[in-house]
Design a protein around this motif. Structure first.
Motif, PDB file in Angstrom:
ATOM      1  N   GLN A 134       0.834  -1.195   0.000  1.00 34.92           N
ATOM      2  CA  GLN A 134       0.000   0.000   0.000  1.00 34.92           C
ATOM      3  C   GLN A 134       0.869   1.245   0.000  1.00 34.92           C
ATOM      4  N   PHE A 135       0.263   2.362  -0.347  1.00 37.74           N
ATOM      5  CA  PHE A 135       0.984   3.629  -0.320  1.00 37.74           C
ATOM      6  C   PHE A 135       1.002   4.168   1.105  1.00 37.74           C
ATOM      7  N   ARG A 136       2.190   4.572   1.555  1.00 31.07           N
ATOM      8  CA  ARG A 136       2.362   5.159   2.886  1.00 31.07           C
ATOM      9  C   ARG A 136       2.941   6.558   2.723  1.00 31.07           C
ATOM     10  N   GLY A 137       2.163   7.546   3.128  1.00 30.30           N
ATOM     11  CA  GLY A 137       2.603   8.929   2.992  1.00 30.30           C
ATOM     12  C   GLY A 137       3.883   9.224   3.751  1.00 30.30           C
ATOM     13  N   SER A 138       4.037   8.622   4.932  1.00 32.94           N
ATOM     14  CA  SER A 138       5.240   8.866   5.727  1.00 32.94           C
ATOM     15  C   SER A 138       6.479   8.316   5.037  1.00 32.94           C
ATOM     16  N   VAL A 139       6.340   7.152   4.407  1.00 35.62           N
ATOM     17  CA  VAL A 139       7.464   6.567   3.692  1.00 35.62           C
ATOM     18  C   VAL A 139       7.809   7.410   2.469  1.00 35.62           C
ATOM     19  N   TYR A 140       6.780   7.857   1.756  1.00 35.39           N
ATOM     20  CA  TYR A 140       6.999   8.702   0.581  1.00 35.39           C
ATOM     21  C   TYR A 140       7.775   9.960   0.962  1.00 35.39           C
ATOM     22  N   HIS A 141       7.322  10.628   2.030  1.00 35.00           N
ATOM     23  CA  HIS A 141       8.013  11.837   2.469  1.00 35.00           C
ATOM     24  C   HIS A 141       9.430  11.525   2.913  1.00 35.00           C
ATOM     25  N   GLY A 142       9.598  10.411   3.636  1.00 33.35           N
ATOM     26  CA  GLY A 142      10.920  10.049   4.122  1.00 33.35           C
ATOM     27  C   GLY A 142      11.910   9.769   3.002  1.00 33.35           C
ATOM     28  N   VAL A 143      11.449   9.072   1.964  1.00 33.28           N
ATOM     29  CA  VAL A 143      12.324   8.758   0.833  1.00 33.28           C
ATOM     30  C   VAL A 143      12.672  10.035   0.069  1.00 33.28           C
ATOM     31  N   CYS A 144      11.678  10.873  -0.167  1.00 38.58           N
ATOM     32  CA  CYS A 144      11.900  12.089  -0.953  1.00 38.58           C
ATOM     33  C   CYS A 144      12.762  13.111  -0.220  1.00 38.58           C
ATOM     34  N   SER A 145      12.552  13.255   1.078  1.00 35.24           N
ATOM     35  CA  SER A 145      13.256  14.294   1.830  1.00 35.24           C
ATOM     36  C   SER A 145      14.637  13.863   2.287  1.00 35.24           C
ATOM     37  N   GLY A 146      14.899  12.569   2.286  1.00 32.49           N
ATOM     38  CA  GLY A 146      16.210  12.085   2.695  1.00 32.49           C
ATOM     39  C   GLY A 146      16.504  12.410   4.141  1.00 32.49           C
TER      40      GLY A 146
END
Length: 231
Positions: A81-93
């Motif tokens: 599933q899509f996880r917003g926290s993971v998305y932000h974490g990957v993008c923001s480094g």
């Protein structure tokens, strides 16, 4: 990193197995609302050896996780599933500043936030942990199981730094006859059920492996291979 876009007409959709479980056309970030029922920020102040210390914390809800094994086909069952926290974490480094505004989906496609996890959910009902785990197995993966088939494995903490939720791990064996629904979650959840052969799942915990899943998935798999899987 994330730029404001006047009109976002891009969309990112894929229903192919191995890709996204759903369609995400827009992602943006903002401040945490004060009435959030899932996350509560705060600060702990304490005296240790006569020294005043503080710790900034985030209170999160507790959870249950289930290692689900289909004996009929000798496969472990996962959810994606899509996880917003993971998305932000990957993008923001390593940047700890919370981004605001629209995400550029060309530069940062939503698949960056797709996780591979064990079945599980939040302890947000007035039910026993066994009943909540039973409910999650049905809602997410489509298997109707009696609570007696859920084996309590151990209890642990999801983290010990900024956040720390109490987690309970269960193990459950199912068969094809217990599959009564397609799963996929409830309400607005978009969850994809994935089944992996034992040897393929073993690769997830080999040295050098990388996944977008949380520590609960790795802990559950390691327990399974130590106590249940034949060598």
């Amino acid at each position: 990193m994330f730029k404001l876009l006047g009109a976002l007409h891009r969309s990112w959709c894929s229903w192919v197995a191995g890709k996204s479980p759903g369609c995400i056309s827009r992602i943006w970030f903002g401040p945490l609302p004060k009435d959030s029922k899932w996350v509560k920020p705060g600060r702990v102040t304490y005296i240790e050896d006569d020294v005043k210390k503080t710790a900034d914390i985030v209170k999160i809800v507790d959870g249950v996780v289930v290692v689900l094994f289909n004996k009929s086909r000798e496969k472990l069952i996962f959810v994606r599933q899509f996880r917003g926290s993971v998305y932000h974490g990957v993008c923001s480094g390593r940047n700890v500043v919370m981004s605001e505004g629209e995400a550029d989906l060309q530069q940062f496609p939503p698949e960056m936030g797709i996780t591979l996890e064990l079945c599980g959910g939040a302890v947000d009902k007035h039910k026993s942990l066994l009943e909540i785990a039973q409910e999650e197995v049905l809602e997410e993966c489509g298997y109707q199981v009696p609570t007696e088939s859920l084996q309590h494995v151990f209890d642990y903490r999801s983290g010990v730094g900024a956040s720390s939720g109490a987690m309970t791990l269960f193990y459950c064996e199912v068969c094809d006859e217990q599959k009564v629904a397609s799963g996929g979650g409830v309400d607005t959840e978009v969850i994809q059920v994935i089944e992996l052969p034992v040897e393929e799942a073993r690769k997830l915990v080999q040295t050098g492996a990388k996944t977008n899943g949380g520590p609960s998935c790795m802990m559950g798999l390691l327990w399974f291979f130590l106590h249940k899987a034949s060598n």
